[in-house]
Design a protein around this motif. Structure first.
Motif, PDB file in Angstrom:
ATOM      1  N   VAL A  79       0.747  -0.983   0.151  1.00  9.59           N
ATOM      2  CA  VAL A  79      -0.020   0.077  -0.088  1.00  9.59           C
ATOM      3  C   VAL A  79       0.758   1.378   0.261  1.00  9.59           C
ATOM      4  N   PRO A  80       0.680   2.115  -1.172  1.00 11.66           N
ATOM      5  CA  PRO A  80       1.501   3.349  -1.034  1.00 11.66           C
ATOM      6  C   PRO A  80       0.957   4.233  -0.319  1.00 11.66           C
ATOM      7  N   VAL A  81       1.678   5.189   0.637  1.00 12.50           N
ATOM      8  CA  VAL A  81       1.165   5.939   1.553  1.00 12.50           C
ATOM      9  C   VAL A  81       1.281   7.314   1.129  1.00 12.50           C
ATOM     10  N   LEU A 117       2.066  -6.909   5.294  1.00 14.13           N
ATOM     11  CA  LEU A 117       1.530  -5.465   4.563  1.00 14.13           C
ATOM     12  C   LEU A 117       2.780  -4.534   4.565  1.00 14.13           C
ATOM     13  N   THR A 118       3.027  -4.271   3.206  1.00 15.73           N
ATOM     14  CA  THR A 118       4.370  -3.406   2.993  1.00 15.73           C
ATOM     15  C   THR A 118       3.832  -1.914   2.740  1.00 15.73           C
ATOM     16  N   THR A 119       4.404  -0.900   3.589  1.00 13.39           N
ATOM     17  CA  THR A 119       3.942   0.197   3.121  1.00 13.39           C
ATOM     18  C   THR A 119       5.237   0.828   2.223  1.00 13.39           C
ATOM     19  N   SER A 120       4.775   1.786   1.407  1.00 12.76           N
ATOM     20  CA  SER A 120       5.808   2.378   0.523  1.00 12.76           C
ATOM     21  C   SER A 120       5.344   3.900   0.296  1.00 12.76           C
ATOM     22  N   ALA A 121       6.392   4.621  -0.052  1.00 10.77           N
ATOM     23  CA  ALA A 121       6.047   6.062  -0.739  1.00 10.77           C
ATOM     24  C   ALA A 121       5.907   7.119   0.472  1.00 10.77           C
ATOM     25  N   GLY A 122       5.722   6.672   1.584  1.00 15.11           N
ATOM     26  CA  GLY A 122       5.680   7.475   2.867  1.00 15.11           C
ATOM     27  C   GLY A 122       5.611   6.778   4.278  1.00 15.11           C
TER      28      GLY A 122
END
Length: 350
Positions: A79-81, A117-122
């Motif tokens: 999920v991009p943040v 769950l991977t978070t990316s972009a923020g």
């Protein structure tokens, strides 16, 4: 215990190979194939600008359920943040995080196989504890040592150190993989995956020897038989020459993609569109390339490593090739390759 052994025990995967998230077009078929092959497949967020919460939930849950139906192995979601000016998480980011948590808590086949769950972009900040409370491993994709330390201090389980040469959304202050990775690995006490410019057994062996838990790849997995993006896009990745990539303005951050005539339309779009209009336009242009195969006019997210690719194997062939090559190289270097790369549950002494 090595970082890879720790990560294997956390996730239950067989090999230290993770598929990066690659939205906004689905990566469901690809994720199932990567997980089947012993790596960690990843369901990508279906949109970065969707404003209909119900539609987003339905599409994201359907993608998660598809992967669970097509493999019995562990997988993840990405999920991009993004945040609005007030600091609140964007609707699309919060909705996808909530839906992944709900899928995990609902149990059954999906709940048992969805492990991370991977978070990316923020920075996900206040959502880390909710992710972990649901029983999910939280992985944070970062591009600097300071962001890695911040995420780990907040309780993140796994860090993905992504170098500036990576495809898709990259970093404002770019640090390349071979500078970033050893610093992050050396400063943290948790498993660290490395992403950016990696495509083969040499890269995996180098990262494992450096102390990483494994590698994450995006661009290399685009050019595989199972990936559901358009064949023309996939072939364009294989055909990319040296210096065939460029960094351009993205929704959350700069974006690295492959050079084509479509990039020439970016300055005009930025000048005449509001931020919301530009975000919708940019996602649409990416979808046009990924879904319709318009590689001349669409936008083509992809990393510098595209120039090093010359084939389009099946996912199973690719994973086997990478693991075999890495094992051989580590063995020649005197490392305990069998211990590093033995499948989960294969009787390795911890």
């Amino acid at each position: 215990m090595s970082a890879w052994q720790r990560y294997r025990d956390l996730t239950g995967i067989d090999y230290p190979i993770v598929q990066d998230g690659m939205g906004p077009q689905p990566t469901t078929v690809l994720a199932a194939a990567v997980s089947k092959a012993g790596g960690l497949g990843t369901v990508s967020s279906p949109s970065i600008v969707e404003t209909s919460e119900s539609s987003l939930r339905t599409r994201f849950r359907a993608a998660i359920e598809y992967v669970a139906e097509h493999t019995d192995r562990p997988f993840a979601v990405n999920v991009p943040v993004g945040r609005v000016e007030t600091g609140e998480l964007l609707l699309v980011s919060e909705t996808c995080i909530d839906e992944a948590i709900a899928a995990k808590r609902d149990g059954g086949r999906v709940g048992s196989q969805l492990v991370a769950l991977t978070t990316s972009a923020g920075y996900p900040g206040e959502f880390i504890s909710r992710i972990q409370a649901a029983g999910l491993i939280h992985q944070a994709k970062v591009g600097s040592v300071r962001h890695a330390l911040k995420a780990r201090a907040a309780g993140t389980d796994v860090i993905i150190a992504s170098g500036y040469e990576m495809g898709g959304h990259t970093h404002v202050n770019g640090v390349h993989t071979m500078v970033l990775a050893p610093q992050v690995i050396g400063r943290l006490d948790c498993p660290v995956l490395v992403s950016g410019g990696l495509c083969d057994g040499r890269g995996l062996a180098a990262m494992l020897a450096m102390g990483a838990a494994g590698i994450a790849m995006g661009t290399r997995f685009i050019a595989t038989v199972e990936h559901e993006w358009h064949q023309r896009f996939k072939q364009r990745v294989v055909d990319t020459p040296e210096w065939g990539d460029a960094v351009f303005q993205g929704v959350y951050a700069p974006c690295r993609g492959l050079k084509n005539p479509g990039l020439s339309r970016l300055p005009d779009a930025l000048a005449r569109m509001s931020p919301d209009e530009f975000q919708a336009w940019e996602e649409g242009e990416m979808r046009r390339a990924m879904r319709e195969g318009d590689i001349e006019n669409g936008l083509l997210p992809g990393g510098q490593v595209a120039a090093a690719l010359d084939d389009m194997p099946t996912v199973a062939e690719l994973v086997t090739r990478i693991v075999t090559e890495a094992s051989s190289l580590l063995g020649l270097a005197g490392a305990t390759a069998p211990e590093l790369l033995a499948p989960h549950g294969a009787g390795v002494t911890h």
